[in-house]
Design an enzyme around this catalytic site. Structure first.
Site, PDB file in Angstrom:
ATOM      1  N   HIS A 130      -1.455  -5.313   2.764  1.00 51.64           N
ATOM      2  CA  HIS A 130      -2.658  -6.171   2.649  1.00 51.64           C
ATOM      3  C   HIS A 130      -2.031  -7.909   1.779  1.00 51.64           C
ATOM      4  O   HIS A 130      -1.436  -8.005   1.008  1.00 51.64           O
ATOM      5  CB  HIS A 130      -3.329  -5.509   1.898  1.00 51.64           C
ATOM      6  CG  HIS A 130      -4.737  -5.088   2.900  1.00 51.64           C
ATOM      7  ND1 HIS A 130      -4.787  -3.553   2.424  1.00 51.64           N
ATOM      8  CD2 HIS A 130      -4.916  -4.795   3.696  1.00 51.64           C
ATOM      9  CE1 HIS A 130      -5.621  -3.376   3.644  1.00 51.64           C
ATOM     10  NE2 HIS A 130      -5.958  -4.185   3.977  1.00 51.64           N
ATOM     11  N   CYS A 187      -7.586  -0.365   8.485  1.00 55.20           N
ATOM     12  CA  CYS A 187      -6.482  -0.829   7.335  1.00 55.20           C
ATOM     13  C   CYS A 187      -5.696   0.539   7.341  1.00 55.20           C
ATOM     14  O   CYS A 187      -4.857   1.157   7.820  1.00 55.20           O
ATOM     15  CB  CYS A 187      -6.113  -1.977   7.141  1.00 55.20           C
ATOM     16  SG  CYS A 187      -6.698  -3.877   7.532  1.00 55.20           S
ATOM     17  N   GLU A 239       0.426  -1.547   0.096  1.00 57.96           N
ATOM     18  CA  GLU A 239       0.415  -0.946   0.317  1.00 57.96           C
ATOM     19  C   GLU A 239       0.968   1.275  -0.578  1.00 57.96           C
ATOM     20  O   GLU A 239       1.765   1.261   0.989  1.00 57.96           O
ATOM     21  CB  GLU A 239      -0.860   0.168   1.161  1.00 57.96           C
ATOM     22  CG  GLU A 239      -1.869  -1.016   1.097  1.00 57.96           C
ATOM     23  CD  GLU A 239      -2.843  -1.281   0.417  1.00 57.96           C
ATOM     24  OE1 GLU A 239      -3.154  -0.683  -1.030  1.00 57.96           O
ATOM     25  OE2 GLU A 239      -3.448  -2.112  -0.156  1.00 57.96           O
TER      26      GLU A 239
END
Ligand code: PCA
Length: 206
Positions: free
Chosen positions: A168, A145, A82
């Protein structure tokens, strides 16, 4: 050389899942260790209201050089690195406290988005080099998250020199309560990927 202090986080189970692949991986990586690093593992609550304080406390206790956060992302079959955390919370499934925010800001006066300060493309190449599929993602969603990542990147701004990355992970092969048609990845591959990422961060110190 001084050991790099790494805070490695995963989440408790949430929704229909009895386990969370992120904690399964974080726990094992921390138990086995990483050369060049002191790894401290912390399980985080799936709580919009509580996770920020829990993360801040963990950082105050551990004084990490790097925070590597893991989260479960059912439906993907690759390691999802991410790049960005967005200043918004929006949910279609209640968190573990029963909260269901509707387009609420994480921080009313905060930046619209915060970016990782790790070399994310380099880390993707490291994972792919191990024969494990990986992609850089420009959205960690708007659930817990993303909320956690935003807090970690704010902490980086308060503590110069500290780095943070959110990764993730798919469901793992054989994970309880995963439906038959959901994509999975062998747990060993996810462990290898996280080892690769932490080792690379230690080696390059970035
Ligand atoms: N995944 C959720 C929250 C906890 C987790 O493991 C998310 O993607 O926001």
């Amino acid at each position: 050389m001084k050991l790099l202090r790494i805070l490695l986080t995963g989440f408790e189970p949430f929704g229909k899942y009895k386990e969370n692949s992120s904690w399964a991986v974080a726990e094992k990586v921390a138990a086995c260790g990483v050369v060049g690093a002191e790894v401290m593992a912390k399980r985080l609550p799936v709580s919009f209201a509580g996770v920020g304080t829990t993360l801040r406390k963990a950082v105050e206790e551990c004084h990490p050089d790097v925070i590597i956060m893991l989260g479960q992302c059912a439906g993907v079959d690759y390691i999802k690195l991410e790049r960005i955390a967005i200043n918004m919370m929006d949910a279609t499934t209640p968190d573990n406290d029963g909260n269901l925010p509707d387009e609420e800001p994480i921080c009313a006066t905060g930046a619209a988005a915060l970016f990782t300060n790790t070399d994310i493309k380099d880390l993707r190449r490291v994972v792919e080099g191990q024969g494990i599929p990986a992609k850089v993602s420009n959205s960690a969603g708007l659930y817990v998250c993303n909320r956690t990542y935003y807090e970690a990147l704010r902490l980086c701004n308060e503590r110069p020199g500290m780095k943070a990355l959110f990764v993730h992970l798919p469901l793992y092969e054989g994970q309880p309560s995963a439906a038959e048609d959901q994509p999975t990845m062998p747990l060993d591959d996810m462990l290898k990927a996280v080892w690769g990422i932490t080792t690379c961060i230690c080696r390059r110190r970035k």
